[in-house]
Motif scaffolding. Structure first.
Motif, PDB file in Angstrom:
ATOM      1  N   LEU A   1       0.800  -1.140   0.148  1.00  0.00           N
ATOM      2  CA  LEU A   1      -0.112  -0.046   0.124  1.00  0.00           C
ATOM      3  C   LEU A   1       0.752   1.205  -0.051  1.00  0.00           C
ATOM      4  O   LEU A   1       0.646   2.318  -0.798  1.00  0.00           O
ATOM      5  CB  LEU A   1      -0.879  -0.176   1.132  1.00  0.00           C
ATOM      6  N   ARG A   2       1.721   1.277   0.784  1.00  0.00           N
ATOM      7  CA  ARG A   2       2.978   2.465   0.820  1.00  0.00           C
ATOM      8  C   ARG A   2       3.505   2.707  -0.519  1.00  0.00           C
ATOM      9  O   ARG A   2       3.686   3.620  -1.091  1.00  0.00           O
ATOM     10  CB  ARG A   2       3.856   2.203   2.152  1.00  0.00           C
ATOM     11  N   LEU A   3       4.178   1.632  -1.111  1.00  0.00           N
ATOM     12  CA  LEU A   3       4.814   1.473  -2.441  1.00  0.00           C
ATOM     13  C   LEU A   3       3.457   2.297  -3.469  1.00  0.00           C
ATOM     14  O   LEU A   3       4.062   3.100  -4.112  1.00  0.00           O
ATOM     15  CB  LEU A   3       4.936   0.236  -2.784  1.00  0.00           C
ATOM     16  N   ALA A   4       2.290   1.931  -3.419  1.00  0.00           N
ATOM     17  CA  ALA A   4       1.391   2.189  -4.339  1.00  0.00           C
ATOM     18  C   ALA A   4       1.154   3.837  -4.164  1.00  0.00           C
ATOM     19  O   ALA A   4       0.547   4.360  -5.181  1.00  0.00           O
ATOM     20  CB  ALA A   4       0.038   1.374  -4.363  1.00  0.00           C
ATOM     21  N   GLN A   5       1.158   4.426  -3.026  1.00  0.00           N
ATOM     22  CA  GLN A   5       0.990   5.592  -2.839  1.00  0.00           C
ATOM     23  C   GLN A   5       2.015   6.708  -3.200  1.00  0.00           C
ATOM     24  O   GLN A   5       1.625   7.964  -3.266  1.00  0.00           O
ATOM     25  CB  GLN A   5       0.822   5.989  -1.050  1.00  0.00           C
ATOM     26  N   GLY A   6       3.049   6.127  -3.784  1.00  0.00           N
ATOM     27  CA  GLY A   6       3.909   6.691  -4.728  1.00  0.00           C
ATOM     28  C   GLY A   6       5.033   7.596  -3.991  1.00  0.00           C
ATOM     29  O   GLY A   6       5.653   7.340  -2.933  1.00  0.00           O
ATOM     30  N   PRO A   7       5.475   9.025  -4.330  1.00  0.00           N
ATOM     31  CA  PRO A   7       6.735   9.612  -3.974  1.00  0.00           C
ATOM     32  C   PRO A   7       6.878   9.910  -2.867  1.00  0.00           C
ATOM     33  O   PRO A   7       8.117   9.729  -2.184  1.00  0.00           O
ATOM     34  CB  PRO A   7       6.485  11.040  -4.626  1.00  0.00           C
ATOM     35  N   ARG A   8       5.991  10.117  -1.753  1.00  0.00           N
ATOM     36  CA  ARG A   8       6.318  10.224  -0.391  1.00  0.00           C
ATOM     37  C   ARG A   8       6.853   9.250   0.200  1.00  0.00           C
ATOM     38  O   ARG A   8       7.296   9.012   1.522  1.00  0.00           O
ATOM     39  CB  ARG A   8       4.838  10.684   0.468  1.00  0.00           C
ATOM     40  N   ASP A   9       6.693   7.937  -0.301  1.00  0.00           N
ATOM     41  CA  ASP A   9       7.286   6.812   0.134  1.00  0.00           C
ATOM     42  C   ASP A   9       8.561   6.081  -0.663  1.00  0.00           C
ATOM     43  O   ASP A   9       8.690   4.915  -0.778  1.00  0.00           O
ATOM     44  CB  ASP A   9       6.244   5.583   0.407  1.00  0.00           C
ATOM     45  N   ALA A  10       9.196   7.143  -1.477  1.00  0.00           N
ATOM     46  CA  ALA A  10      10.122   6.635  -2.338  1.00  0.00           C
ATOM     47  C   ALA A  10      11.481   6.265  -1.646  1.00  0.00           C
ATOM     48  O   ALA A  10      12.338   5.588  -2.053  1.00  0.00           O
ATOM     49  CB  ALA A  10      10.569   7.874  -3.260  1.00  0.00           C
ATOM     50  N   ALA A  11      11.274   6.465  -0.309  1.00  0.00           N
ATOM     51  CA  ALA A  11      12.744   6.064   0.298  1.00  0.00           C
ATOM     52  C   ALA A  11      12.782   4.620   0.767  1.00  0.00           C
ATOM     53  O   ALA A  11      13.843   4.198   1.241  1.00  0.00           O
ATOM     54  CB  ALA A  11      12.799   6.883   1.768  1.00  0.00           C
ATOM     55  N   LEU A  12      11.809   3.963   0.446  1.00  0.00           N
ATOM     56  CA  LEU A  12      11.847   2.377   0.588  1.00  0.00           C
ATOM     57  C   LEU A  12      12.692   1.933  -0.449  1.00  0.00           C
ATOM     58  O   LEU A  12      12.931   2.105  -1.596  1.00  0.00           O
ATOM     59  CB  LEU A  12      10.039   1.880   0.440  1.00  0.00           C
ATOM     60  N   ASP A  13      13.728   0.978   0.248  1.00  0.00           N
ATOM     61  CA  ASP A  13      14.708   0.633  -0.657  1.00  0.00           C
ATOM     62  C   ASP A  13      14.229  -0.644  -1.599  1.00  0.00           C
ATOM     63  O   ASP A  13      13.283  -1.103  -1.559  1.00  0.00           O
ATOM     64  CB  ASP A  13      15.970   0.271   0.321  1.00  0.00           C
TER      65      ASP A  13
END
Length: 396
Positions: A325-337
């Motif tokens: 879900l966080r990956l799908a939410q886009g730029p604000r979670d771009a820090a996920l490696d």
């Protein structure tokens, strides 16, 4: 001196004879005491859960007392519990072959054989054995219960309902609620059979009666949802689907998928999503949260994320859903490696289900366990104290 020795010898000889006579007289009593001690030891080990030692003790007792049918009946029941159903069945049939078997032991043997046959999935033969047991002991509550469960497993819902009704009349007051719930499940089965046979009016009447008897059953509410859906009663179906997945959280993935398919056919996706959101606000069972969040995320990803985070620590499926879900939410979670992204692409094994009543693993969700318990499926990760009558919700 020789006379004195003779007298002493005579006294000793007399004492020896007396002791021998006392031993001979007391031996049966001593053997009985030893038998009781052995049996007491068996009971103690059984209470401690030491099943293997109990089985060994029973086998030793059976060797010493080969004519004691009660020992063989106990050993057969233990064998079935250990998964040795063929041997249990053979022991029960050996006991039943005795022409001199006491009536109460014949009933116990027939009930045991019926349960063996049920464990092997041979419902018709099980019903036959248990019906014979009932003919010998028409007021036996335990035998009626086994018969009712066998009839349920065979899909003979009307006869099962009748058996549960008779059970309720004979059972002590503390067990009558169980009888009513059992009858409710059987009547729900009748309702679904009537629906399958194309008689929605009869199905509707039956399912209403089932709800009166078992109002807290996910199985009965699922039957209500299907009957209402077939009758075109949209609001009733929506309410019933919601109650079903809340009361049977272990089956939420299956139930929400079925409800969603119906909603798509009826154009009721928005109303169903509202019901899902309402359930998700208070859901505590991880299986229910994961199933609902998957649907709700399409409308309100933030609510879905909050709910998933609530149970992610104990549920791999919820943790994976939260990452996706966080990956799908886009730029604000771009820090996920990249490693997190790779993990999100993997499939997760569904949670292991067990029966809350007998603790047996369940390969897939079902409303009824092979032990006869209804609405007992629970995800291992959700095991814990019951939370009132509603296992899908947290306490307010």
């Amino acid at each position: 001196m020789s006379e004195l020795l003779a007298i002493v010898a005579a006294v000793l000889a007399g004492g020896g004879i007396g002791a021998a006579l006392a031993w001979w007289r007391l031996a049966p009593r001593r053997e009985a005491i030893e038998r009781l001690a052995r049996r007491g030891h068996v009971v103690h080990e059984l209470a401690e859960g030491d099943v293997e030692n109990v089985a060994e003790e029973l086998e030793r007792i059976a060797e010493v007392e080969p004519n004691d049918a009660t020992v063989f009946l106990a050993l057969a029941a233990l064998d079935r519990r250990r998964g040795r159903v063929e041997r249990a069945k053979a022991l029960h049939r050996t006991v039943l072959a005795s022409a001199e078997l006491a009536p109460e032991l014949r009933v116990a043997g027939l009930v045991g054989l019926g349960r063996d046959l049920l464990a092997q999935g041979n419902e018709q033969a099980a019903v036959g054995a248990l019906t014979r047991a009932i003919s010998l002991a028409p007021r036996s509550v335990a035998t009626l219960e086994s018969l009712a469960q066998a009839l349920e497993q065979a899909g003979a819902w009307e006869r099962a309902a009748a058996a549960w009704e008779r059970h309720e009349k004979l059972a002590p007051a503390r067990r009558r609620r169980q009888s009513r719930i059992g009858r409710g499940h059987a009547i729900a089965g009748q309702a679904l059979a009537a629906l399958h046979e194309g008689d929605p009016f009869k199905a509707r009447k039956l399912v209403e009666r089932a709800l009166e008897l078992a109002p807290d059953s996910g199985h009965v509410w699922t039957a209500r949802a299907r009957v209402a859906a077939a009758a075109g009663a949209r609001e009733e179906a929506l309410e019933a689907w919601q109650r079903a997945w809340e009361l049977a959280p272990a089956g939420a993935q299956v139930l929400t998928a079925e409800a969603w398919s119906w909603a798509m056919e009826e154009g009721a996706q928005d109303e169903l999503l509202e019901r899902m959101q309402a359930s998700l606000r208070t859901a505590n069972a991880s299986s229910l949260v994961a199933a609902l969040a998957e649907r709700v995320a399409r409308r309100d990803p933030d609510q879905a994320a909050v709910a998933l985070a609530r149970v992610a620590s104990r549920s791999p499926a919820a943790a994976l859903g939260l990452i996706r879900l966080r990956l799908a939410q886009g730029p604000r979670d771009a820090a996920l490696d990249a490693s997190v992204r790779d993990a999100a692409m993997k499939d997760i094994t569904p949670p292991m289900l067990v029966c809350r009543q007998c603790a047996a693993p369940m390969a897939r969700f079902g409303f009824r366990c092979s032990c006869g318990a209804w609405d007992s499926a629970v995800a291992v990760e959700d095991l814990g104290p019951r939370r009132g009558h509603d296992p899908g919700r947290s306490r307010p």
